[in-house]
Motif scaffolding. Structure first.
Motif, PDB file in Angstrom:
ATOM      1  N   MET A 145       0.850  -1.178   0.000  1.00 18.63           N
ATOM      2  CA  MET A 145       0.000   0.000   0.000  1.00 18.63           C
ATOM      3  C   MET A 145       0.889   1.232   0.000  1.00 18.63           C
ATOM      4  O   MET A 145       1.871   1.297   0.721  1.00 18.63           O
ATOM      5  N   GLU A 146       0.510   2.236  -0.818  1.00 14.57           N
ATOM      6  CA  GLU A 146       1.317   3.437  -0.905  1.00 14.57           C
ATOM      7  C   GLU A 146       0.537   4.652  -0.415  1.00 14.57           C
ATOM      8  O   GLU A 146      -0.672   4.758  -0.601  1.00 14.57           O
ATOM      9  N   GLU A 147       1.221   5.564   0.240  1.00 16.02           N
ATOM     10  CA  GLU A 147       0.647   6.822   0.671  1.00 16.02           C
ATOM     11  C   GLU A 147       1.410   7.958   0.020  1.00 16.02           C
ATOM     12  O   GLU A 147       2.584   7.813  -0.356  1.00 16.02           O
ATOM     13  N   LYS A 148       0.755   9.119  -0.122  1.00 13.55           N
ATOM     14  CA  LYS A 148       1.386  10.261  -0.754  1.00 13.55           C
ATOM     15  C   LYS A 148       1.878  11.232   0.307  1.00 13.55           C
ATOM     16  O   LYS A 148       1.153  11.617   1.198  1.00 13.55           O
ATOM     17  N   ALA A 149       3.148  11.590   0.233  1.00 17.32           N
ATOM     18  CA  ALA A 149       3.732  12.577   1.141  1.00 17.32           C
ATOM     19  C   ALA A 149       4.523  13.569   0.308  1.00 17.32           C
ATOM     20  O   ALA A 149       5.461  13.188  -0.391  1.00 17.32           O
ATOM     21  N   ASN A 150       4.104  14.846   0.372  1.00 23.43           N
ATOM     22  CA  ASN A 150       4.746  15.894  -0.427  1.00 23.43           C
ATOM     23  C   ASN A 150       4.759  15.544  -1.909  1.00 23.43           C
ATOM     24  O   ASN A 150       5.719  15.800  -2.635  1.00 23.43           O
ATOM     25  N   GLY A 151       3.633  14.932  -2.355  1.00 16.34           N
ATOM     26  CA  GLY A 151       3.504  14.619  -3.766  1.00 16.34           C
ATOM     27  C   GLY A 151       4.258  13.377  -4.207  1.00 16.34           C
ATOM     28  O   GLY A 151       4.232  13.009  -5.375  1.00 16.34           O
ATOM     29  N   VAL A 152       4.929  12.697  -3.261  1.00 10.41           N
ATOM     30  CA  VAL A 152       5.713  11.519  -3.604  1.00 10.41           C
ATOM     31  C   VAL A 152       5.056  10.281  -3.005  1.00 10.41           C
ATOM     32  O   VAL A 152       4.683  10.285  -1.835  1.00 10.41           O
ATOM     33  N   HIS A 153       4.919   9.241  -3.819  1.00 12.52           N
ATOM     34  CA  HIS A 153       4.326   7.994  -3.320  1.00 12.52           C
ATOM     35  C   HIS A 153       5.326   7.272  -2.435  1.00 12.52           C
ATOM     36  O   HIS A 153       6.468   7.030  -2.819  1.00 12.52           O
ATOM     37  N   GLN A 154       4.901   6.947  -1.207  1.00 14.33           N
ATOM     38  CA  GLN A 154       5.758   6.234  -0.278  1.00 14.33           C
ATOM     39  C   GLN A 154       5.078   4.933   0.150  1.00 14.33           C
ATOM     40  O   GLN A 154       3.869   4.899   0.380  1.00 14.33           O
ATOM     41  N   LEU A 155       5.864   3.901   0.246  1.00 13.45           N
ATOM     42  CA  LEU A 155       5.335   2.610   0.649  1.00 13.45           C
ATOM     43  C   LEU A 155       5.049   2.606   2.140  1.00 13.45           C
ATOM     44  O   LEU A 155       5.903   2.952   2.947  1.00 13.45           O
ATOM     45  N   LYS A 156       3.820   2.210   2.516  1.00 15.62           N
ATOM     46  CA  LYS A 156       3.469   2.096   3.922  1.00 15.62           C
ATOM     47  C   LYS A 156       4.005   0.770   4.455  1.00 15.62           C
ATOM     48  O   LYS A 156       3.825  -0.276   3.834  1.00 15.62           O
ATOM     49  N   LEU A 157       4.701   0.817   5.593  1.00 17.15           N
ATOM     50  CA  LEU A 157       5.364  -0.367   6.123  1.00 17.15           C
ATOM     51  C   LEU A 157       4.768  -0.803   7.453  1.00 17.15           C
ATOM     52  O   LEU A 157       4.143  -0.011   8.158  1.00 17.15           O
ATOM     53  N   MET A 158       4.995  -2.079   7.784  1.00 17.87           N
ATOM     54  CA  MET A 158       4.584  -2.610   9.083  1.00 17.87           C
ATOM     55  C   MET A 158       5.669  -3.553   9.573  1.00 17.87           C
ATOM     56  O   MET A 158       6.504  -4.038   8.806  1.00 17.87           O
ATOM     57  N   THR A 159       5.677  -3.832  10.888  1.00 22.54           N
ATOM     58  CA  THR A 159       6.687  -4.720  11.469  1.00 22.54           C
ATOM     59  C   THR A 159       6.090  -6.032  11.956  1.00 22.54           C
ATOM     60  O   THR A 159       6.817  -6.913  12.383  1.00 22.54           O
ATOM     61  N   THR A 160       4.791  -6.166  11.900  1.00 23.66           N
ATOM     62  CA  THR A 160       4.134  -7.411  12.311  1.00 23.66           C
ATOM     63  C   THR A 160       2.922  -7.638  11.438  1.00 23.66           C
ATOM     64  O   THR A 160       2.313  -6.672  10.954  1.00 23.66           O
ATOM     65  N   ILE A 161       2.571  -8.895  11.194  1.00 27.97           N
ATOM     66  CA  ILE A 161       1.447  -9.195  10.309  1.00 27.97           C
ATOM     67  C   ILE A 161       0.139  -9.354  11.073  1.00 27.97           C
ATOM     68  O   ILE A 161      -0.888  -9.644  10.476  1.00 27.97           O
ATOM     69  N   THR A 162       0.155  -9.175  12.400  1.00 25.65           N
ATOM     70  CA  THR A 162      -1.064  -9.317  13.189  1.00 25.65           C
ATOM     71  C   THR A 162      -1.434  -7.990  13.843  1.00 25.65           C
ATOM     72  O   THR A 162      -0.566  -7.199  14.208  1.00 25.65           O
ATOM     73  N   ASN A 163      -2.721  -7.774  14.002  1.00 27.76           N
ATOM     74  CA  ASN A 163      -3.193  -6.577  14.693  1.00 27.76           C
ATOM     75  C   ASN A 163      -3.095  -6.728  16.202  1.00 27.76           C
ATOM     76  O   ASN A 163      -2.970  -5.739  16.917  1.00 27.76           O
ATOM     77  N   LYS A 164      -3.164  -7.982  16.691  1.00 25.86           N
ATOM     78  CA  LYS A 164      -3.106  -8.245  18.121  1.00 25.86           C
ATOM     79  C   LYS A 164      -1.884  -9.092  18.440  1.00 25.86           C
ATOM     80  O   LYS A 164      -1.488  -9.941  17.641  1.00 25.86           O
ATOM     81  N   TYR A 165      -1.318  -8.864  19.612  1.00 26.93           N
ATOM     82  CA  TYR A 165      -0.252  -9.753  20.070  1.00 26.93           C
ATOM     83  C   TYR A 165      -0.890 -11.094  20.407  1.00 26.93           C
ATOM     84  O   TYR A 165      -1.881 -11.158  21.141  1.00 26.93           O
ATOM     85  N   PRO A 166      -0.370 -12.200  19.868  1.00 25.11           N
ATOM     86  CA  PRO A 166      -1.039 -13.499  20.019  1.00 25.11           C
ATOM     87  C   PRO A 166      -1.256 -13.903  21.478  1.00 25.11           C
ATOM     88  O   PRO A 166      -0.324 -13.913  22.282  1.00 25.11           O
ATOM     89  N   THR A 167      -2.496 -14.229  21.794  1.00 25.05           N
ATOM     90  CA  THR A 167      -2.849 -14.708  23.122  1.00 25.05           C
ATOM     91  C   THR A 167      -2.104 -16.010  23.419  1.00 25.05           C
ATOM     92  O   THR A 167      -1.998 -16.882  22.554  1.00 25.05           O
ATOM     93  N   PHE A 168      -1.598 -16.111  24.632  1.00 23.56           N
ATOM     94  CA  PHE A 168      -0.875 -17.286  25.146  1.00 23.56           C
ATOM     95  C   PHE A 168       0.513 -17.467  24.546  1.00 23.56           C
ATOM     96  O   PHE A 168       1.197 -18.441  24.874  1.00 23.56           O
ATOM     97  N   ARG A 169       0.985 -16.560  23.678  1.00 23.03           N
ATOM     98  CA  ARG A 169       2.268 -16.795  23.019  1.00 23.03           C
ATOM     99  C   ARG A 169       3.415 -16.934  24.008  1.00 23.03           C
ATOM    100  O   ARG A 169       4.338 -17.722  23.789  1.00 23.03           O
ATOM    101  N   ASP A 170       3.392 -16.166  25.102  1.00 22.57           N
ATOM    102  CA  ASP A 170       4.533 -16.130  26.008  1.00 22.57           C
ATOM    103  C   ASP A 170       4.392 -17.048  27.209  1.00 22.57           C
ATOM    104  O   ASP A 170       5.150 -16.939  28.172  1.00 22.57           O
ATOM    105  N   GLU A 171       3.422 -17.960  27.173  1.00 20.81           N
ATOM    106  CA  GLU A 171       3.321 -18.940  28.251  1.00 20.81           C
ATOM    107  C   GLU A 171       4.547 -19.849  28.250  1.00 20.81           C
ATOM    108  O   GLU A 171       5.138 -20.120  27.198  1.00 20.81           O
TER     109      GLU A 171
END
Length: 442
Positions: A1-27
């Protein structure tokens, strides 16, 4: 997905593929069934089966599922989008879905992996679907011959090891056990069959691995949802997180890593026994007795010395486990250039592009049916189409590379030696990186 900043298309980035931290992951006690329970908390499936943004009631289909009841029964209350997409190449299952649809889901998908019709994965899947009738299916029989021969070699070397009281022959038996188990991984992705049970020869469990590997790792490799990442923490920590990776995990793992490899098989048995005791629900099944077929056979060969049989079998188990870890943990996923949760990737990334981002292929096994089957070869295509036998995957490379070129995505390869060296660099890495699908592999 790209967003426009100062007329320039910039790629929107993320560091995790989940919206929630997985329940029970750290048990402390991480189990396949607890992972599924966590998914039921996080997926917004509302006690049903979720596929994309719709909810389905597949209760009446459990017993009729061609792949076996477990795939449906185990996943009730979870989002099965990735599994549905990758396990059904033809449109037959998709055409059946409307009769089981209940309603729209009330929450957005927790996983930010996409399957757009004009995206990489669905484009490739359409091409694979069209290609399927033309494929040469004879390599499937070759796969069967390979694993059957390896199974025969297991018992042949077990016989010789006992007959000549040879630890060297026990090591040969162990290597054949390891290769048989890895080859059996080809079969537990498919509909129920007897060869998938050979995965249990070394205390591993095809039942558990259908969850931890086929449902978790295959779809969410190197993410917080990947059980094959979290199982080995805090001993082996591949995610670039300085908060959980101290000096010992970063550099000490270079030294004690081989010990972890050697304990994988026995460790899984211990974990399942502890889980059974702790939860009161058995994680041990009758087909787990397959692991005792080798020592039982050894004892029948020479019943005069039970102690000697146990010594030789111990060698078999620990060497097989070490070889499994050495091959499996250096198969495709752990180089600093590969995406791991904490690194940056494009937002709402296509499923196929995500698989490419988390894999660097082993170049030294590509092109060999035997080596690919016994060393987790053709890794990227296997992640995308896990139900296809390993033997026919090489026929898909032309259309796979064509699709990579069209979507400006690079399918990367390196030698096994480089994988081993880079895997240790990844264990030490704490600095996040940005994955560029178009970047050439150095």
């Amino acid at each position: 997905m790209e967003e426009k900043a100062n007329g320039v298309h910039q790629l929107k980035l993320m560091t995790t593929i989940t919206n929630k931290y997985p329940t029970f992951r750290d048990e402390n006690l991480k189990t396949a069934y607890r992972w599924l329970e966590g998914r039921r908390h996080d997926d917004g499936a509302e006690g049903l089966w979720r596929i994309h943004d719709s909810l389905y009631d597949l209760t009446d289909f459990v017993e009729r599922h061609p792949g076996g009841r477990d795939w449906i029964q185990l996943t009730k209350g979870t989002d099965i989008t990735e599994m549905f997409e990758t396990h059904h190449i033809t449109t037959k299952a998709e055409n059946l879905l409307p009769k089981f649809r209940v309603r729209e889901a009330t929450q957005p998908r927790n996983v930010r992996i996409t399957f757009k019709n004009d995206g990489f994965y669905r484009t490739l899947k359409r091409r694979v679907r069209d290609k399927l009738p033309e494929l040469d299916k004879s390599p499937i029989q070759t796969s069967n011959l390979i694993i059957d021969s390896l199974l025969g070699a297991v018992f042949a070397f077990a016989f010789l090891a006992v007959k000549y009281n040879s630890y060297l022959l026990a090591v040969a038996c162990a290597l054949c056990v390891n290769w048989t188990v890895i080859s059996a991984h080809n079969y537990f992705h498919q509909k129920n069959n007897w060869r998938m049970r050979l995965f249990n020869l070394s205390f591993l469990s095809y039942r558990e691995w259908r969850i931890s590997h086929a449902m978790s790792h295959h779809h969410y490799a190197n993410s917080l949802l990947d059980l094959e990442i979290s199982y080995l923490e805090p001993f082996l920590c591949w995610l670039p997180n300085p908060e959980i990776k101290g000096v010992l995990q970063r550099y000490g793992s270079w030294i004690y890593g081989p010990i972890v490899y050697a304990m994988i098989c026995l460790g899984e048995l211990i974990r399942r026994v502890v889980e059974t005791i702790k939860t009161g629900k058995s994680s041990i099944f009758a087909d787990d007795l397959i692991a005792f077929a080798i020592p039982t056979f050894m004892y029948f060969v020479d019943s005069s010395s039970l102690l000697n049989v146990l010594k030789l079998w111990t060698v078999v188990i620990f060497v097989a486990s070490f070889a499994f870890g050495l091959i499996g943990l250096n198969a495709a996923h752990h180089q600093p250039e590969i995406y791991h949760s904490g690194d940056k990737i494009p937002d709402e990334i296509d499923f196929g592009v995500y698989q490419i981002a988390t894999v660097i292929e082993r170049s030294d096994v590509t092109g060999s049916h035997l080596f690919a089957l016994t060393h987790f070869g053709d890794h990227c295509l296997h992640h995308m189409f896990p139900t296809l036998d390993h033997g026919i995957l090489p026929q898909l490379y032309p259309i796979f590379h064509q699709t990579c070129n069209e979507f400006e995505t690079v399918h990367r390869q390196s030698s096994w030696l480089r994988h081993i060296i880079a895997q240790h660099r990844q264990l030490a890495r704490v600095e996040p990186r940005t994955y560029d699908p178009r970047a050439k592999f150095p």
